[in-house]
Design a protein around this motif. Structure first.
Motif, mmCIF file in Angstrom:
data_model
loop_
_atom_site.group_PDB
_atom_site.id
_atom_site.type_symbol
_atom_site.label_atom_id
_atom_site.label_comp_id
_atom_site.label_asym_id
_atom_site.label_seq_id
_atom_site.Cartn_x
_atom_site.Cartn_y
_atom_site.Cartn_z
ATOM 1 N N THR A 34 0.809 -1.216 0.000
ATOM 2 C CA THR A 34 0.000 0.000 0.000
ATOM 3 C C THR A 34 0.838 1.259 0.000
ATOM 4 O O THR A 34 0.310 2.349 -0.076
ATOM 5 N N SER A 35 2.119 1.143 0.100
ATOM 6 C CA SER A 35 2.987 2.316 0.036
ATOM 7 C C SER A 35 4.380 1.874 -0.394
ATOM 8 O O SER A 35 4.669 0.690 -0.472
ATOM 9 N N LYS A 36 5.245 2.861 -0.635
ATOM 10 C CA LYS A 36 6.596 2.528 -1.064
ATOM 11 C C LYS A 36 7.394 1.864 0.057
ATOM 12 O O LYS A 36 8.341 1.145 -0.188
ATOM 13 N N SER A 37 7.007 2.126 1.287
ATOM 14 C CA SER A 37 7.618 1.428 2.416
ATOM 15 C C SER A 37 6.657 0.380 2.922
ATOM 16 O O SER A 37 5.492 0.374 2.569
ATOM 17 N N SER A 38 7.157 -0.535 3.745
ATOM 18 C CA SER A 38 6.287 -1.587 4.244
ATOM 19 C C SER A 38 5.185 -0.994 5.101
ATOM 20 O O SER A 38 5.387 -0.034 5.831
ATOM 21 N N ARG A 39 3.984 -1.578 5.011
ATOM 22 C CA ARG A 39 2.813 -1.055 5.720
ATOM 23 C C ARG A 39 2.523 -1.945 6.914
ATOM 24 O O ARG A 39 2.098 -3.074 6.763
ATOM 25 N N ASN A 40 2.742 -1.439 8.128
ATOM 26 C CA ASN A 40 2.495 -2.210 9.337
ATOM 27 C C ASN A 40 1.429 -1.588 10.221
ATOM 28 O O ASN A 40 0.934 -2.237 11.139
ATOM 29 N N ILE A 41 1.094 -0.333 9.962
ATOM 30 C CA ILE A 41 0.130 0.367 10.806
ATOM 31 C C ILE A 41 -0.899 1.077 9.940
ATOM 32 O O ILE A 41 -0.709 1.244 8.731
ATOM 33 N N MET A 42 -1.991 1.500 10.567
ATOM 34 C CA MET A 42 -3.070 2.187 9.864
ATOM 35 C C MET A 42 -3.845 3.042 10.855
ATOM 36 O O MET A 42 -3.811 2.803 12.066
ATOM 37 N N PRO A 43 -4.599 4.032 10.369
ATOM 38 C CA PRO A 43 -5.476 4.804 11.242
ATOM 39 C C PRO A 43 -6.708 3.986 11.635
ATOM 40 O O PRO A 43 -7.231 3.212 10.833
ATOM 41 N N SER A 63 -2.613 -1.785 14.395
ATOM 42 C CA SER A 63 -1.938 -2.856 13.643
ATOM 43 C C SER A 63 -2.638 -3.103 12.310
ATOM 44 O O SER A 63 -3.856 -3.254 12.257
ATOM 45 N N PHE A 64 -1.860 -3.146 11.263
ATOM 46 C CA PHE A 64 -2.402 -3.439 9.939
ATOM 47 C C PHE A 64 -2.859 -4.898 9.909
ATOM 48 O O PHE A 64 -2.153 -5.790 10.389
ATOM 49 N N PRO A 65 -4.052 -5.194 9.384
ATOM 50 C CA PRO A 65 -4.549 -6.573 9.382
ATOM 51 C C PRO A 65 -3.689 -7.493 8.522
ATOM 52 O O PRO A 65 -3.150 -7.081 7.494
ATOM 53 N N ILE A 66 -3.595 -8.732 8.954
ATOM 54 C CA ILE A 66 -2.755 -9.724 8.275
ATOM 55 C C ILE A 66 -3.604 -10.921 7.866
ATOM 56 O O ILE A 66 -4.458 -11.380 8.629
ATOM 57 N N ILE A 67 -3.405 -11.413 6.662
ATOM 58 C CA ILE A 67 -4.072 -12.638 6.218
ATOM 59 C C ILE A 67 -3.417 -13.822 6.919
ATOM 60 O O ILE A 67 -2.251 -14.126 6.701
ATOM 61 N N THR A 68 -4.184 -14.466 7.777
ATOM 62 C CA THR A 68 -3.689 -15.608 8.546
ATOM 63 C C THR A 68 -4.061 -16.931 7.900
ATOM 64 O O THR A 68 -3.299 -17.898 7.943
ATOM 65 N N TYR A 69 -5.244 -16.971 7.282
ATOM 66 C CA TYR A 69 -5.737 -18.187 6.639
ATOM 67 C C TYR A 69 -5.884 -17.940 5.138
ATOM 68 O O TYR A 69 -6.179 -16.813 4.712
ATOM 69 N N PRO A 70 -5.712 -18.973 4.314
ATOM 70 C CA PRO A 70 -5.710 -18.775 2.855
ATOM 71 C C PRO A 70 -7.059 -18.391 2.261
ATOM 72 O O PRO A 70 -7.124 -18.025 1.091
ATOM 73 N N ASN A 71 -8.154 -18.450 3.062
ATOM 74 C CA ASN A 71 -9.466 -18.059 2.527
ATOM 75 C C ASN A 71 -9.847 -16.645 2.961
ATOM 76 O O ASN A 71 -11.015 -16.260 2.863
ATOM 77 N N GLU A 72 -8.890 -15.839 3.417
ATOM 78 C CA GLU A 72 -9.183 -14.495 3.895
ATOM 79 C C GLU A 72 -8.822 -13.436 2.859
ATOM 80 O O GLU A 72 -8.031 -13.678 1.945
ATOM 81 N N VAL A 73 -9.437 -12.270 3.023
ATOM 82 C CA VAL A 73 -9.143 -11.117 2.171
ATOM 83 C C VAL A 73 -8.939 -9.888 3.048
ATOM 84 O O VAL A 73 -9.483 -9.815 4.154
ATOM 85 N N PHE A 157 -8.535 -0.497 7.083
ATOM 86 C CA PHE A 157 -8.525 -1.830 6.499
ATOM 87 C C PHE A 157 -9.078 -2.834 7.509
ATOM 88 O O PHE A 157 -8.990 -2.635 8.725
ATOM 89 N N VAL A 158 -9.625 -3.923 6.993
ATOM 90 C CA VAL A 158 -10.127 -5.001 7.836
ATOM 91 C C VAL A 158 -9.903 -6.318 7.106
ATOM 92 O O VAL A 158 -9.928 -6.363 5.869
ATOM 93 N N VAL A 159 -9.655 -7.379 7.867
ATOM 94 C CA VAL A 159 -9.477 -8.701 7.259
ATOM 95 C C VAL A 159 -10.711 -9.535 7.533
ATOM 96 O O VAL A 159 -11.253 -9.538 8.643
ATOM 97 N N LEU A 160 -11.190 -10.237 6.508
ATOM 98 C CA LEU A 160 -12.420 -11.026 6.597
ATOM 99 C C LEU A 160 -12.251 -12.343 5.863
ATOM 100 O O LEU A 160 -11.425 -12.474 4.971
ATOM 101 N N SER A 161 -13.071 -13.311 6.238
ATOM 102 C CA SER A 161 -13.123 -14.569 5.514
ATOM 103 C C SER A 161 -13.915 -14.372 4.231
ATOM 104 O O SER A 161 -14.869 -13.587 4.180
ATOM 105 N N ALA A 162 -13.546 -15.093 3.186
ATOM 106 C CA ALA A 162 -14.237 -14.955 1.900
ATOM 107 C C ALA A 162 -15.691 -15.380 1.986
ATOM 108 O O ALA A 162 -16.525 -14.907 1.203
ATOM 109 N N ASN A 163 -16.040 -16.264 2.937
ATOM 110 C CA ASN A 163 -17.449 -16.670 3.042
ATOM 111 C C ASN A 163 -18.277 -15.679 3.852
ATOM 112 O O ASN A 163 -19.475 -15.880 4.031
ATOM 113 N N GLU A 164 -17.646 -14.594 4.327
ATOM 114 C CA GLU A 164 -18.376 -13.550 5.044
ATOM 115 C C GLU A 164 -18.673 -12.344 4.161
ATOM 116 O O GLU A 164 -19.461 -11.478 4.534
#
Length: 401
Positions: A34-43, A63-73, A157-164
């Motif tokens: 999301t930026s030229k530097s690594s993105r670890n935080i967000m408003p 904390s910037f959301p992280i995809i933990t499971y392969p079915n997440e977005v 940003f938010v991380v969610l399961s694809a079935n949600e």
């Protein structure tokens, strides 16, 4: 697979360019920075403890959301809406049960849910997909109801399961779309999953909605009318015109006296959706058609209160006993007593999207606030007597993604 995911995440955080394309074990994976530097935080707006409106805190270092499971977005939030559960969760409602859901093995210490991001409704754009996500891709516009045990939508940003998640209705803006998911999936769970209604069996059924001018009620009115049901609603006198405009066939003013009296002279109902609770159970089930499969579904249950006050095990046992006792008591009289609960569901939102795009359900947005005005939005919601949803715009509609 785990090593693959870890390496993908490492590349995501260390890529210097946007839309970097890499090859892993012969497969191409599209990664986004999301930026030229690594993105670890967000408003985001967070709470660090349970309490009143004063516990809300804006931070640029969530904390910037992280995809933990392969079915997440990962979804970039364009708009989020408030619901009464956000106010309740801010005060600690359901903390015991939600903590168990977040940490089933009780490995983490108490309070590790903080800083907690509230917000159950989201409309936005997918920015990154997990490896197993098949029906969505980056830049898809989506909407979703976020489960209360997950970090919410008052953030960039938010991380969610694809079935949600579900593709957003094309006919709605992000602000309009954010008004739907939580109330839509709650009403769908209560009326379809618990009540057994559908577009194929709803025609000419008589439905009573107790408390019809709130978020769930206004959505339920429109969906049931789209399916051909006859809908009676209770609300205050100043909300009568509002619910009639949404399609209510008959309206009863609960401020004019004991509401059960005018309801008792009407033809009996096939299903009652109770958004009020309290004393309504004492008389409402008498309004159902006996021995015809009629159901009373209440969304006001003691489940979370029991687990908060008694603990998980004792609270669940108390709830099970209460539910079984009431169900048996009313089954003897020929009617079915049920509890309804919110259930996140992308497929349910797919069906709702089709009804919305067909013009049979419209968004009911009462007021929109900017991202900097989240505390004011909470104050507005707490005043009650809403005539639609309170929405927070996170990103301007014209923003170029």
């Amino acid at each position: 697979m785990i090593r693959h995911l870890v390496y993908s995440r490492w590349l995501f955080h260390h890529s210097k360019s946007v839309n970097t394309l890499v090859c892993l074990h012969g497969r191409q994976t599209r990664l986004l920075s999301t930026s030229k530097s690594s993105r670890n935080i967000m408003p985001a707006w967070v709470i660090d403890k349970y309490g009143g409106d004063d516990v809300l805190r804006f931070t640029k270092n969530a904390s910037f959301p992280i995809i933990t499971y392969p079915n997440e977005v990962i979804v970039q939030v364009h708009a989020a809406a408030l619901n009464p559960i956000d106010v309740s969760m801010r005060g600690g409602y359901g903390a015991s049960t939600l903590s168990m859901k977040r940490d089933p093995l009780n490995i983490k210490q108490s309070g590790t849910e903080f800083p907690l991001i509230l917000g159950r409704d989201v409309s936005g754009v997918i920015m990154e997909c997990g490896l197993d996500v098949k029906y969505f891709r980056e830049r898809d516009e989506v909407w979703a109801a976020i489960p209360p045990w997950k970090q919410g939508s008052f953030a960039e940003f938010v991380v969610l399961s694809a079935n949600e998640i579900s593709h957003k209705p094309k006919s709605l803006s992000h602000i309009e779309a954010a008004a739907f998911p939580y109330v839509a999936t709650t009403a769908w769970s209560a009326l379809v999953n618990t009540g057994g209604l559908s577009k194929d069996n709803c025609a000419k059924k008589r439905i009573l909605i107790l408390g019809g001018s709130g978020g769930v009620g206004t959505f339920a009115i429109q969906m049931l009318k789209a399916w051909g049901a006859h809908v009676t609603v209770t609300c205050s006198q100043n909300a009568e015109r509002f619910v009639r405009d949404l399609g209510a066939d008959h309206v009863v003013d609960y401020t004019a006296g004991p509401v059960e009296e005018p309801l008792s002279v009407l033809e009996k109902f096939d299903l009652i959706l109770d958004n009020v609770g309290g004393e309504t159970e004492r008389w409402a089930l008498n309004l159902l058609k006996p021995w015809s499969g009629a159901k009373y579904v209440t969304l006001v249950t003691p489940f979370l209160q029991n687990t908060d006050s008694l603990g998980i095990a004792d609270g669940m046992m108390q709830s099970a006993c209460t539910m079984a006792t009431k169900a048996l008591k009313h089954l003897i009289k020929g009617v079915h007593y049920r509890w309804g609960f919110f259930a996140p569901s992308g497929p349910a939102l797919d069906d709702v999207r089709d009804i919305v795009d067909a013009g049979q359900i419209r968004a009911v947005v009462e007021e929109t606030f900017s991202f900097s005005q989240v505390p004011q939005a909470f104050e507005k919601l707490e005043k009650g007597h809403a005539r639609g949803k309170t929405v927070v715009q996170i990103i301007e509609e014209r923003a170029d993604l």
